[in-house]
Design an enzyme around this catalytic site. Sequence first.
Site, PDB file in Angstrom:
ATOM      1  N   ASP A 228      -4.391   1.122  -2.072  1.00 56.53           N
ATOM      2  CA  ASP A 228      -3.849   2.479  -2.073  1.00 56.53           C
ATOM      3  C   ASP A 228      -4.923   3.517  -2.392  1.00 56.53           C
ATOM      4  O   ASP A 228      -6.058   3.181  -2.737  1.00 56.53           O
ATOM      5  CB  ASP A 228      -2.720   2.593  -3.100  1.00 56.53           C
ATOM      6  CG  ASP A 228      -1.492   1.796  -2.703  1.00 56.53           C
ATOM      7  OD1 ASP A 228      -1.293   1.587  -1.490  1.00 56.53           O
ATOM      8  OD2 ASP A 228      -0.736   1.378  -3.596  1.00 56.53           O
TER       9      ASP A 228
ATOM     10  N   TYR B 244      -6.559  -9.120  -8.849  1.00 56.56           N
ATOM     11  CA  TYR B 244      -6.678  -7.700  -9.160  1.00 56.56           C
ATOM     12  C   TYR B 244      -6.984  -7.538 -10.642  1.00 56.56           C
ATOM     13  O   TYR B 244      -6.558  -8.348 -11.467  1.00 56.56           O
ATOM     14  CB  TYR B 244      -5.376  -6.960  -8.847  1.00 56.56           C
ATOM     15  CG  TYR B 244      -5.133  -6.691  -7.389  1.00 56.56           C
ATOM     16  CD1 TYR B 244      -5.554  -5.499  -6.801  1.00 56.56           C
ATOM     17  CD2 TYR B 244      -4.470  -7.618  -6.588  1.00 56.56           C
ATOM     18  CE1 TYR B 244      -5.322  -5.237  -5.463  1.00 56.56           C
ATOM     19  CE2 TYR B 244      -4.230  -7.367  -5.243  1.00 56.56           C
ATOM     20  CZ  TYR B 244      -4.657  -6.176  -4.693  1.00 56.56           C
ATOM     21  OH  TYR B 244      -4.425  -5.920  -3.364  1.00 56.56           O
TER      22      TYR B 244
END
Length: 268
Positions: free
Chosen positions: A52, A113
């Site tokens: 994003d 992540y």
Amino acid sequence: MTQVVILLAYQGTAYAGWQRQPNDLSIQEVIENSLAQVVGKRIPVTSSGRTDAEVHAFGQVAHFSQPDHPQFSQASSIKKMLNALLPKDIVIRDVVLGDDKFHSRFSAIAKEYRYVLTRSPKPLPWERYFAYYPRHHLKTDLMQEGAQYLLGTHDFASFANHGRDYTSTIRTLFNLDIVDHGETVTIICRGNGFLYKMVRNIVGSLLDISRGKYPPEYIQEILMQKNRRQGPPAAPSHALSLYHVCYPKPYHWFCTPECNINSLKEEK
């Protein structure tokens, strides 16, 4: 057809994410424009996943079809050429030439992540682009306790934002570790795949536990609801980084010791 496979890192601060956008600059657009400067036409570049806006990457993987052009004959020359064309906040770390059976997204068996929190209300200048200050005393013991309820295979619908078409919202988390460095805290999240904003929503739930909004075991209730409206608010995007993408043999060129390929294949 030969695939050019690239390992890249980028600072996402100035970009609207990985995917091309009609009115905003994206990582994909910058890379494809750089390739077009050499071959004279657009070459589609596919990544392991769409990060994003403002999200960073240390170990993003992408691929594109090898152009019929002399500068694309060797991996080393491709790396050198792209790094000369790309801006300083996008770096090609490595390049390999693979076969057409490889796909950076669909061949992946795990991703990692990392989300960085800071305890400092006045972080170092560069840290403000990579760490989030949650404005409360971080209780990492409670966060780790809550994280344990998310490990394993679950329906993560409560942690998935709308905006994507899912064939399934079931995913497996292999690890969810809260690493306390003192001034900063790193949340390491490793699984076989992630839904839209899933990691940021997980971090949001752990922060709610830390600030005492609900006890660690309430995570189970959020999971059982299978409803995003029952889930926590997402943590800000700028402190999130895609750290590793793992692939099975023979495509484990970029895998680190953290990627235990055999065990991941068994768990998946």
